[in-house]
Design an enzyme around this catalytic site. Structure first.
Site, PDB file in Angstrom:
ATOM      1  N   HIS A 115       0.803  -1.231   0.000  1.00 27.41           N
ATOM      2  CA  HIS A 115       0.000   0.000   0.000  1.00 27.41           C
ATOM      3  C   HIS A 115       0.839   1.286   0.000  1.00 27.41           C
ATOM      4  O   HIS A 115       0.304   2.349  -0.319  1.00 27.41           O
ATOM      5  CB  HIS A 115      -0.928   0.042   1.216  1.00 27.41           C
ATOM      6  CG  HIS A 115      -1.990  -1.008   1.221  1.00 27.41           C
ATOM      7  ND1 HIS A 115      -2.863  -1.185   0.165  1.00 27.41           N
ATOM      8  CD2 HIS A 115      -2.322  -1.950   2.155  1.00 27.41           C
ATOM      9  CE1 HIS A 115      -3.679  -2.190   0.447  1.00 27.41           C
ATOM     10  NE2 HIS A 115      -3.370  -2.674   1.635  1.00 27.41           N
ATOM     11  N   HIS A 164      -6.718  -7.168   0.154  1.00 29.71           N
ATOM     12  CA  HIS A 164      -6.763  -5.741  -0.182  1.00 29.71           C
ATOM     13  C   HIS A 164      -6.101  -5.489  -1.535  1.00 29.71           C
ATOM     14  O   HIS A 164      -5.117  -6.142  -1.884  1.00 29.71           O
ATOM     15  CB  HIS A 164      -6.055  -4.914   0.896  1.00 29.71           C
ATOM     16  CG  HIS A 164      -6.683  -5.049   2.254  1.00 29.71           C
ATOM     17  ND1 HIS A 164      -6.238  -5.957   3.191  1.00 29.71           N
ATOM     18  CD2 HIS A 164      -7.739  -4.407   2.817  1.00 29.71           C
ATOM     19  CE1 HIS A 164      -6.987  -5.863   4.277  1.00 29.71           C
ATOM     20  NE2 HIS A 164      -7.907  -4.933   4.082  1.00 29.71           N
TER      21      HIS A 164
END
Length: 432
Positions: free
Chosen positions: A137, A174
C-alpha cells in the site's frame, strides 16, 4: 533440493521484535512464528538461508521521495511532537503509527526484497522468498494501510534492470494499490490483483475498469471480488486468469505477493479461503518455472498467517510436511488443534455468483486480447546493481568479523538445532 530449483530464503531475527502498538492488528511477531515452523519442520535444510541486506536511504529513494524517507529516518515516539505538520503530510498516525525502530523495520523488510531481486537478476537462485516483505500500500510520498516503504516497487525497479517484462500478482484481500499506481503508465510491469472490492473496503481502489493509462493501458488487471469467496470459486477464477496473462504477456520474472488476510477467519478479512486453497495459487504460479520473488503481505490472525506461509514454503520446495505441527517455542499459539490445516471456514455466504465470476473472467480476457504479445524493450546499457554480489573491499582487520561478511553469510545447517543428530548433542551424550 526436492523441487530441483534453488531457493534463497531471507530472514532477519530482529524483524519479529517490532511492535506497531497496543491493539494494532499488524503484528510483525507473525514472522517469528513462521520462521520457527520453517525451522522445526526442517524446511531450512532445502534452502539457502540468508540474513538479509538492510536497505539504505538511497535504496528507498529509488521510489520514495527524499522528504518522506528523511522523515521516517528521523521521527521517533520521543520526538514526534516536533513533527506535527509532517504526520498528516505523510499519512502517519493511527493506521501507520510511529513506533520504536520504525526505520530499521522498513530497512530490514525492504533490504530482503531488494537482495532477493538482485540474486534473481544474477541467476543465484530460481525463487527468492521474503515473508517480511509485500507491503503493497505504501505510496511515493506517504505511508498507507500499515505500509511505510513499498519494498515491492523497490524490488521490481531492480528486476527491470535485467528483465524486459515483470509480472506482479497479488492475492492479498486488499487491492495492491501502491504497486499498481507506481507502474500504471508502463508496459514493463503488468499488475494483477485479486481482492475484495466495494462497500468502502480499504483502500477503495481496484475496480475492473482500472486498466492502466498511456503506454500502460491494459497492463493493470483487477479482479474485484465480493464477500465469502471460497476455494473452488477463487481457484477456478485465478488459474485461467493467470494462464491467460502468462500466454499474452510472457513475463521473464514474477513477483508474487501472498497476503494471508484472504484466508477465512482473518481478523480484518471477509473471504473464505483455506490454507490449501491459498497455497494452490502459489503452486500454480510456481509451475510456470519463471524466476519468482515470493513475498508476504497482510494477514492478521497470527497463527493462521504462520501456518499459511509455512505451507507455501513447503509447496515451493515440493516438500511433504505433516499436518501435525512440530513442537516449537510458540506451540501454544496453535491450540486447540495444533495442526497445519485447521478448519478456517466461516459462516460468511459466498456472494460471488458463477455468472459474476464468469463476467469478470471474460472482461479480463477481452482486455488481454487487445495487447501486443510480449511487448519488446529497446536495447540499452544495464545500470549497475543496487547490491554488489561480490565483496570488493577488504574487511577491516581490526574488526572481529566485518558486518558485510555477517550480512552475506548463508546460515550453515549446523546453526540450527536438529534433535539427536545435532553435533553438540552427540558430544554431550558421548561425554555423559
Amino acid at each position: 533440493m526436492s523441487s530441483g530449483r534453488k531457493i534463497a530464503y531471507f530472514y532477519d531475527p530482529d524483524v519479529g521484535n517490532f511492535h506497531y502498538g497496543q491493539g494494532h492488528p499488524m503484528k510483525p511477531h507473525r514472522l517469528a512464528l513462521t520462521h520457527s515452523l520453517v525451522l522445526n519442520y526442517g524446511l531450512y535444510k532445502k534452502m539457502e538461508v540468508y540474513r538479509p541486506y538492510r536497505a539504505t536511504r538511497h535504496d528507498m529513494c529509488r521510489f520514495h521521495s527524499e522528504d518522506y524517507i528523511d522523515f521516517l529516518q528521523r521521527v521517533t515516539p520521543q520526538n514526534i511532537s516536533g513533527f506535527t505538520n509532517c504526520l498528516s503530510q505523510f499519512n502517519v498516525g493511527d493506521d501507520c503509527p510511529v513506533f520504536p525502530g520504525l526505520y530499521d523495520f522498513c530497512s530490514i523488510y525492504t533490504g530482503a526484497s531488494l537482495e532477493g531481486a538482485a540474486k534473481l537478476n544474477n541467476g543465484m537462485c530460481d525463487i527468492a522468498l521474503n515473508w517480511a516483505g509485500g507491503l503493497h500500500h505504501a505510496k511515493k510520498f506517504e505511508a498507507s494501510g500499515f505500509c511505510y516503504v513499498n519494498d515491492i516497487v523497490v524490488a521490481i525497479l531492480e528486476l527491470l534492470k535485467y528483465h524486459p517484462r515483470v509480472l506482479y500478482i497479488d492475492i492479498d484481500i486488499h487491492h495492491g494499490d501502491g504497486v499498481q499506481e507506481a507502474f500504471y503508465l508502463t508496459d514493463r510491469v503488468m499488475t494483477v490483483s485479486f481482492h475484495k472490492f466495494g462497500n468502502f473496503f480499504f483502500p477503495g481502489t481496484g475496480d475492473m475498469y482500472e486498466v492502466g493509462a498511456e503506454k500502460g493501458k491494459y497492463y493493470s488487471v483487477n479482479v474485484p471480488l465480493k464477500d465469502g469467496i471460497d476455494d473452488q470459486s477463487y481457484v477456478n477464477l485465478f488459474k485461467p486468469t493467470i494462464q491467460s496473462v502468462m500466454d499474452h504477456y510472457r513475463p521473464t520474472c514474477i513477483v508474487l505477493q501472498c497476503g494471508a488476510d484472504s484466508l477465512g477467519c482473518d481478523r480484518l478479512g471477509c473471504f473464505n479461503l483455506s490454507i490449501k486453497g491459498h497455497g494452490e495459487c502459489v503452486k500454480f504460479v510456481q509451475g510456470f518455472n519463471v524466476p519468482t520473488l515470493v513475498l508476504g503481505g497482510g494477514g492478521y490472525t497470527v497463527r493462521n498467517v504462520a501456518r499459511c506461509w509455512t505451507h507455501e514454503t513447503s509447496l515451493l520446495l515440493d516438500a511433504d510436511i505433516s499436518n501435525e505441527l512440530p513442537y516449537t517455542e510458540y506451540f501454544e499459539y496453535f491450540g486447540p488443534d495444533f495442526t497445519l490445516h485447521p478448519d478456517v471456514s466461516t459462516k460468511i455466504e459466498n456472494q460471488n455468483t458463477r455468472q459474476y465470476l464468469e463476467q469478470i473472467r471474460q472482461a479480463v480476457c477481452e482486455n488481454l486480447r487487445i495487447l501486443p504479445h510480449s511487448p519488446s524493450v529497446q536495447m540499452q546499457q544495464v545500470p549497475p546493481d543496487m547490491l554488489s554480489m561480490e565483496v570488493t573491499t577488504e574487511p577491516d582487520p581490526d574488526e572481529r568479523e566485518a558486518q558485510s561478511e555477517v550480512d552475506a553469510r548463508i546460515e550453515h545447517s549446523a546453526e540450527f538445532y536438529d534433535g539427536t543428530s545435532d553435533q553438540d548433542h552427540s558430544v554431550t551424550m558421548e561425554n555423559a
